[in-house]
Design an enzyme around this catalytic site. Structure first.
Site, PDB file in Angstrom:
ATOM      1  N   GLU A  56      16.173 -19.654 -25.617  1.00  9.79           N
ATOM      2  CA  GLU A  56      17.169 -19.339 -26.633  1.00  9.79           C
ATOM      3  C   GLU A  56      18.421 -20.210 -26.472  1.00  9.79           C
ATOM      4  O   GLU A  56      18.983 -20.694 -27.463  1.00  9.79           O
ATOM      5  CB  GLU A  56      17.575 -17.866 -26.552  1.00  9.79           C
ATOM      6  CG  GLU A  56      16.427 -16.891 -26.760  1.00  9.79           C
ATOM      7  CD  GLU A  56      15.783 -16.438 -25.456  1.00  9.79           C
ATOM      8  OE1 GLU A  56      15.477 -15.241 -25.347  1.00  9.79           O
ATOM      9  OE2 GLU A  56      15.594 -17.294 -24.551  1.00  9.79           O
ATOM     10  N   ASP A 204     -15.106 -26.287   4.504  1.00  9.14           N
ATOM     11  CA  ASP A 204     -14.828 -27.412   3.597  1.00  9.14           C
ATOM     12  C   ASP A 204     -13.549 -28.173   3.906  1.00  9.14           C
ATOM     13  O   ASP A 204     -13.359 -29.279   3.381  1.00  9.14           O
ATOM     14  CB  ASP A 204     -14.745 -26.893   2.149  1.00  9.14           C
ATOM     15  CG  ASP A 204     -16.035 -26.241   1.684  1.00  9.14           C
ATOM     16  OD1 ASP A 204     -17.090 -26.572   2.244  1.00  9.14           O
ATOM     17  OD2 ASP A 204     -15.967 -25.397   0.768  1.00  9.14           O
TER      18      ASP A 204
END
Length: 365
Positions: A56, A204
């Protein structure tokens, strides 16, 4: 309250503007604003980053004196409290605008309706509800946190067509193609947190960061590691960005070693000896975490699902078969009756490269 076709067109523009902040506004909501005078846009803006002007205020600055007598279209009820910036209701009240249309109310039970109430008190006609569903789609995690006290949790899995996430020996790179892996980066980028378990870190050694997108921020990485088994040399501890490790032990030496690597270690023991996942989600909410993106194995994904903490599933399904000895998606207790199935609702299905992306909602009981 009835709205015109022009009202809808201007609100649609505000929603488009809000999407520009998809990767950058966290922990604040994504908000867009359009200011209209005599059916012409005279100012527009969107919230870009926490601590910077709200939508705004940016739109009012762009409109200047043309804001006087104008209508404001904003995707979220203007704030009426002092936070990192002053309240938007004050800026609107002194700008001379005569009408404010908000797509939705502030999701906070304590603030909902107060912003529009202040505007009404200042003589500004206010209404709400135009394109509310589309506006809510911009901020599902922000809404979840304020209404439920925990972030929205989205589990991402790359799977074969027969629902397998890795071979029996743990090999999983790569199940899906490059296009799907690039698409995942966008979901990482919009999230507040990327969450994984120690099993994935040990198997991983992932980085768990956003790659290929210039967002100006990296989500916090959170690792569920009950026994503090992570190595100080793990990649996740040696790249830019904050890391939190949730454990269920109080080993001072291990904690010190990880703290020296820049990680924050918190102890949240659960009844079963692992990490209390519900308490972890509540803690993340207290840190203003809106969206949690999970990339983990079947154990952690299953635990999150079994405890009712999963809101969405993001499945990247590759067109190949890995066989029944390969690893599945969720390790959950055996179901004794079909009526105990976990219900899902399909939100979106699309082709990404050679793979399918299926976006599912978990129907909460």
């Amino acid at each position: 309250m009835s709205f015109s076709a022009q009202d809808s067109a201007f609100m649609a523009r505000a929603i488009t503007l809000a999407r520009r902040g998809l990767y950058t506004t966290d922990p604040n909501p994504r908000v867009g604003c359009v200011i209209v005078q005599d059916d012409q846009i005279v100012g527009e803006g969107w919230h870009e980053r926490a601590g910077e002007p709200h939508a705004e205020v940016a739109a009012l600055k762009a409109a200047g004196d043309q804001a006087r007598g104008a209508t404001v279209y904003v995707t979220l009820e203007p704030c009426c409290h002092h936070g990192r910036t002053p309240p938007c209701t004050a800026a609107l009240a002194t700008s001379g605008v005569t009408r404010v249309v908000a797509a939705m109310l502030d999701p906070s039970p304590q603030m909902s309706g107060k912003g529009l109430g202040q505007l009404e008190g200042a003589g500004i006609a206010s209404s709400v509800g135009l394109m509310e569903a589309q506006a809510a789609e911009l901020n599902p995690g922000f809404i979840k946190r304020l209404q439920c006290g925990r972030p929205l949790l989205r589990v991402k899995l790359a799977v074969s067509i027969d629902g397998r996430t890795a071979l029996a020996n743990g090999e999983s790179q790569w199940i899906t193609g490059e296009a799907a892996r690039a698409d995942v980066q966008q979901w990482r980028a919009r999230s507040s947190v990327i969450l994984t378990g120690i099993g994935t870190v040990l198997a991983d050694d992932p980085s768990l960061n956003v790659r290929g997108l210039n967002t100006g921020r990296q989500p916090m990485r959170v690792i569920v590691d009950s026994n503090l088994s992570i190595s100080p040399d793990a990649k996740v501890l040696n790249i830019d960005g904050s890391v939190m490790i949730a454990s269920s032990c109080d080993d001072a030496d291990l904690t010190e070693a990880l703290t020296n690597k820049g990680a924050r270690v918190i102890s949240m023991p659960g009844a079963s000896g692992g990490v209390d996942l519900t308490a972890l989600m509540q803690h993340l909410a207290s840190l203003e975490v809106n969206e949690v993106h999970v990339e983990a194995g079947a154990v952690l994904c299953g635990a999150l699902l079994h405890e009712g903490l999963v809101d969405e599933l993001l499945l990247y399904v590759a067109p190949h078969i890995m066989g029944d000895s390969a690893k599945g998606m969720f390790r959950i207790p055996e179901l004794s009756a079909m009526q105990n199935r976990i219900a899902l609702k399909t939100k979106d299905v699309r082709v990404i490269g050679d793979d399918l992306r299926i976006h599912l909602l978990v129907e909460q009981s």
